[in-house]
Design an enzyme around this catalytic site. Structure first.
Site, PDB file in Angstrom:
ATOM      1  N   HIS A   1      44.156  31.285  36.135  1.00 13.65           N
ATOM      2  CA  HIS A   1      42.735  31.463  36.447  1.00 13.65           C
ATOM      3  C   HIS A   1      41.933  30.724  35.370  1.00 13.65           C
ATOM      4  O   HIS A   1      42.386  30.613  34.226  1.00 13.65           O
ATOM      5  CB  HIS A   1      42.445  32.969  36.392  1.00 13.65           C
ATOM      6  CG  HIS A   1      41.087  33.380  36.829  1.00 13.65           C
ATOM      7  ND1 HIS A   1      39.980  33.256  36.027  1.00 13.65           N
ATOM      8  CD2 HIS A   1      40.653  33.947  37.979  1.00 13.65           C
ATOM      9  CE1 HIS A   1      38.930  33.729  36.665  1.00 13.65           C
ATOM     10  NE2 HIS A   1      39.298  34.147  37.853  1.00 13.65           N
TER      11      HIS A   1
ATOM     12  N   ASP B   1      48.202  37.133  30.720  1.00 14.35           N
ATOM     13  CA  ASP B   1      47.031  37.515  31.506  1.00 14.35           C
ATOM     14  C   ASP B   1      47.520  38.443  32.627  1.00 14.35           C
ATOM     15  O   ASP B   1      48.080  37.986  33.624  1.00 14.35           O
ATOM     16  CB  ASP B   1      46.361  36.256  32.077  1.00 14.35           C
ATOM     17  CG  ASP B   1      45.187  36.595  32.999  1.00 14.35           C
ATOM     18  OD1 ASP B   1      44.902  37.801  33.187  1.00 14.35           O
ATOM     19  OD2 ASP B   1      44.569  35.656  33.521  1.00 14.35           O
TER      20      ASP B   1
ATOM     21  N   GLN C   1      45.929  40.492  37.368  1.00 10.17           N
ATOM     22  CA  GLN C   1      46.421  40.879  38.698  1.00 10.17           C
ATOM     23  C   GLN C   1      47.628  41.799  38.578  1.00 10.17           C
ATOM     24  O   GLN C   1      47.735  42.788  39.312  1.00 10.17           O
ATOM     25  CB  GLN C   1      46.793  39.621  39.520  1.00 10.17           C
ATOM     26  CG  GLN C   1      45.626  38.695  39.817  1.00 10.17           C
ATOM     27  CD  GLN C   1      44.596  39.298  40.764  1.00 10.17           C
ATOM     28  OE1 GLN C   1      44.887  40.213  41.543  1.00 10.17           O
ATOM     29  NE2 GLN C   1      43.371  38.798  40.712  1.00 10.17           N
TER      30      GLN C   1
ATOM     31  N   LYS D   1      39.351  45.486  38.536  1.00 11.14           N
ATOM     32  CA  LYS D   1      40.435  45.220  39.502  1.00 11.14           C
ATOM     33  C   LYS D   1      41.411  46.393  39.590  1.00 11.14           C
ATOM     34  O   LYS D   1      42.137  46.514  40.566  1.00 11.14           O
ATOM     35  CB  LYS D   1      41.183  43.951  39.103  1.00 11.14           C
ATOM     36  CG  LYS D   1      40.336  42.680  39.237  1.00 11.14           C
ATOM     37  CD  LYS D   1      41.177  41.442  39.050  1.00 11.14           C
ATOM     38  CE  LYS D   1      40.412  40.259  38.567  1.00 11.14           C
ATOM     39  NZ  LYS D   1      39.593  39.592  39.575  1.00 11.14           N
TER      40      LYS D   1
ATOM     41  N   CYS E   1      38.703  30.216  41.264  1.00 11.40           N
ATOM     42  CA  CYS E   1      38.708  29.940  39.817  1.00 11.40           C
ATOM     43  C   CYS E   1      40.065  29.417  39.372  1.00 11.40           C
ATOM     44  O   CYS E   1      40.583  29.818  38.313  1.00 11.40           O
ATOM     45  CB  CYS E   1      38.339  31.174  39.003  1.00 11.40           C
ATOM     46  SG  CYS E   1      36.675  31.746  39.312  1.00 11.40           S
TER      47      CYS E   1
HETATM   48  C1  LIG Z   1      44.504  36.136  36.987  1.00 10.08           C
HETATM   49  C2  LIG Z   1      43.104  36.414  36.562  1.00 10.08           C
HETATM   50  N1  LIG Z   1      42.756  36.219  35.283  1.00 10.08           N
HETATM   51  C3  LIG Z   1      41.508  36.482  34.829  1.00 10.08           C
HETATM   52  C4  LIG Z   1      40.540  36.925  35.679  1.00 10.08           C
HETATM   53  C5  LIG Z   1      39.157  37.179  35.136  1.00 10.08           C
HETATM   54  O1  LIG Z   1      38.786  38.515  35.271  1.00 10.08           O
HETATM   55  P1  LIG Z   1      37.298  38.912  34.807  1.00 10.08           P
HETATM   56  O2  LIG Z   1      36.369  38.032  35.576  1.00 10.08           O
HETATM   57  O3  LIG Z   1      37.166  40.351  35.162  1.00 10.08           O
HETATM   58  O4  LIG Z   1      37.223  38.658  33.354  1.00 10.08           O
HETATM   59  C6  LIG Z   1      40.831  37.104  37.032  1.00 10.08           C
HETATM   60  C7  LIG Z   1      39.773  37.517  37.983  1.00 10.08           C
HETATM   61  O5  LIG Z   1      39.736  37.103  39.107  1.00 10.08           O
HETATM   62  C8  LIG Z   1      42.154  36.861  37.476  1.00 10.08           C
HETATM   63  O6  LIG Z   1      42.488  37.037  38.744  1.00 10.08           O
END
Ligand SMILES: Cc1ncc(COP(=O)(O)O)c(C=O)c1O
Length: 414
Positions: free
Chosen positions: A131, A208, A211, A234, A372
């Site tokens: 992401h 990270d 998910q 999430k 993203c």
């Molecule tokens: C794999 C992953 N990393 C990071 C994020 C970023 O999350 P946040 O926008 O809550 O910081 C997301 C959100 O869609 C994600 O799916």
């Protein structure tokens, strides 16, 4: 829904779960809501809504600073949320749990604080399925400190190519920053093996878990990761709160990312000393009510049972793949052997934005766009996809509703 009693996991009653989420009972354009945009943000159970409302109505004050009853109560609830989070991740200590604004905040913290020691030519490895949150903060280090970003490739099925990843690791590699589960392909990365490979070479690993933490049991001690993050909204919690777990030696060595109240031990006119972790990394008034809401969400997930949630979602993933696989004008992206309940797809000749807009009229909410993840879109050779992402409260009947809405959209343009 007709199949609310249908559950892959023993003791898992999806009808009972659905009853805990008030929003699931509303209609969209006169149709029952079929919410399949959980990868972007999940809906909230009553336990979270009520915990936050109760705090605001009865127990709200600023934390850590006061000597009065309400401040002490709010502090105890806030710190209890940290303990719940520790349990959720099986972290060794509450001192290893830092509250951030979201995953993005956690990753920026690590990139800024851990990254402060990186020099020109030092290498950072990310994968093609990250992401942007796990790309852009590392790009900052490339732009600002002359670090080198290396990209671990994936197969056409969406699996991380471990041999290729190993080849990228060098004596100049200072950190590996990888997703645990792709937000587009659903791929679950064999992160424990990756961490072992990296540690054999003395390289720390940032994971990270934005998910993965939603869909599987995570044990940071078993993984032996150096850093792990996830985001509150999430995991059925509120927005504005996220979590960073880090090994103690990193937290002790890292300089704070932000300065302000709460994070100091002493401030003089020509000298400053910092509090120890986690407070060193939590400058300013934290998201008090949101942290308490997060605690309620994680408790809810643990009470339902994360293995049960995973089993139910695996059934939904298999059923969605089977139903959408019947549509010969639809292409699914991401067929890794180990994947979560996230299904990205495109319909021949149709823009994903149009598909998403049309099926919305049937009450079906999916996401369309680059999610993203532009380097991944480039790797897949597409500008965008539609994505149906499932949660513990989704049902087989909702997969059927998705398939029916897609057939309608396809027929409309045929
Ligand atoms: C794999 C992953 N990393 C990071 C994020 C970023 O999350 P946040 O926008 O809550 O910081 C997301 C959100 O869609 C994600 O799916």
């Amino acid at each position: 829904m007709a199949d609310v009693k249908n559950a892959a996991a023993e003791g898992f009653d999806v009808g009972k779960i659905r009853a805990d989420f008030p929003i699931l009972f509303r209609e969209i354009y006169g149709k029952p809501l079929v919410y399949l945009d959980n990868g972007a943000s999940a809906q909230k159970p009553r336990a979270v809504i009520e915990a936050m409302q109760y705090t605001l109505e009865h127990e709200y004050a600023n934390v850590h600073r006061g000597l009065h009853y309400l401040s002490n109560t709010a502090t105890a609830k806030f710190e209890e949320a940290r303990e719940i989070t520790r349990r959720f991740l099986n972290a060794p200590s509450v001192d290893d749990i830092i509250f951030t604004a979201n995953s993005t905040g956690a990753i920026n913290l690590v990139a800024s604080s851990f990254g402060a020691t990186l020099m020109e030519g030092d290498e950072i490895i990310v994968s093609h399925m990250e992401h942007h949150s796990n790309i852009v903060p590392w790009h900052f280090l490339r732009e600002r400190r002359g670090c080198v970003l290396k990209w671990a490739p994936i197969s056409d099925e969406g699996e991380l190519l471990l041999d290729e990843l190993a080849k990228l690791m060098s004596p100049r590699t200072k950190i590996l920053a990888l997703t645990h589960m792709s937000n587009v392909l659903g791929t679950v990365v064999p992160i424990k093996d990756v961490i072992r490979m990296a540690h054999e070479r003395g390289i720390p690993v940032f994971v990270d878990g934005s998910q993965a933490a939603v869909h599987m049991t995570v044990d940071v001690q078993d993984l032996d990761c150096d850093f792990y993050c996830f985001t509150g909204h999430k995991v059925y919690g509120p927005t504005g709160i996220g979590v960073l777990y880090a090994k103690r030696q990193h937290l002790a060595a890292m300089q704070p990312f932000m300065g302000g109240g709460e994070m100091i031990e002493h401030v003089g006119t020509d000298r400053i000393t910092y509090a120890s972790a986690p407070h060193k990394f939590e400058a300013g008034t934290p998201a008090i009510v949101e942290a308490i809401g997060l605690g309620a969400a994680l408790n809810y997930m643990m009470q339902v049972g994360r293995d049960r949630i995973a089993a139910h979602e695996a059934m939904l993933r298999d059923y969605a793949h089977a139903r959408l696989g019947e549509l010969n004008w639809l292409k699914i992206y991401g067929t890794a052997k180990d994947k979560g309940a996230i299904v990205s797809f495109n319909i021949d000749g149709l823009h994903p934005h149009d598909v998403s807009t049309i099926i919305d009229r049937s009450g079906v909410a999916v996401r369309a766009g680059h999610h993203c993840a532009q380097p991944l879109m480039e790797r897949l050779g597409v500008a965008a996809t539609c994505r149906a992402s499932f949660a513990m409260y989704n049902t087989k009947a909702e997969v059927d509703a998705l398939a029916a809405a897609l057939i309608k959209a396809h027929d409309f343009f045929a």
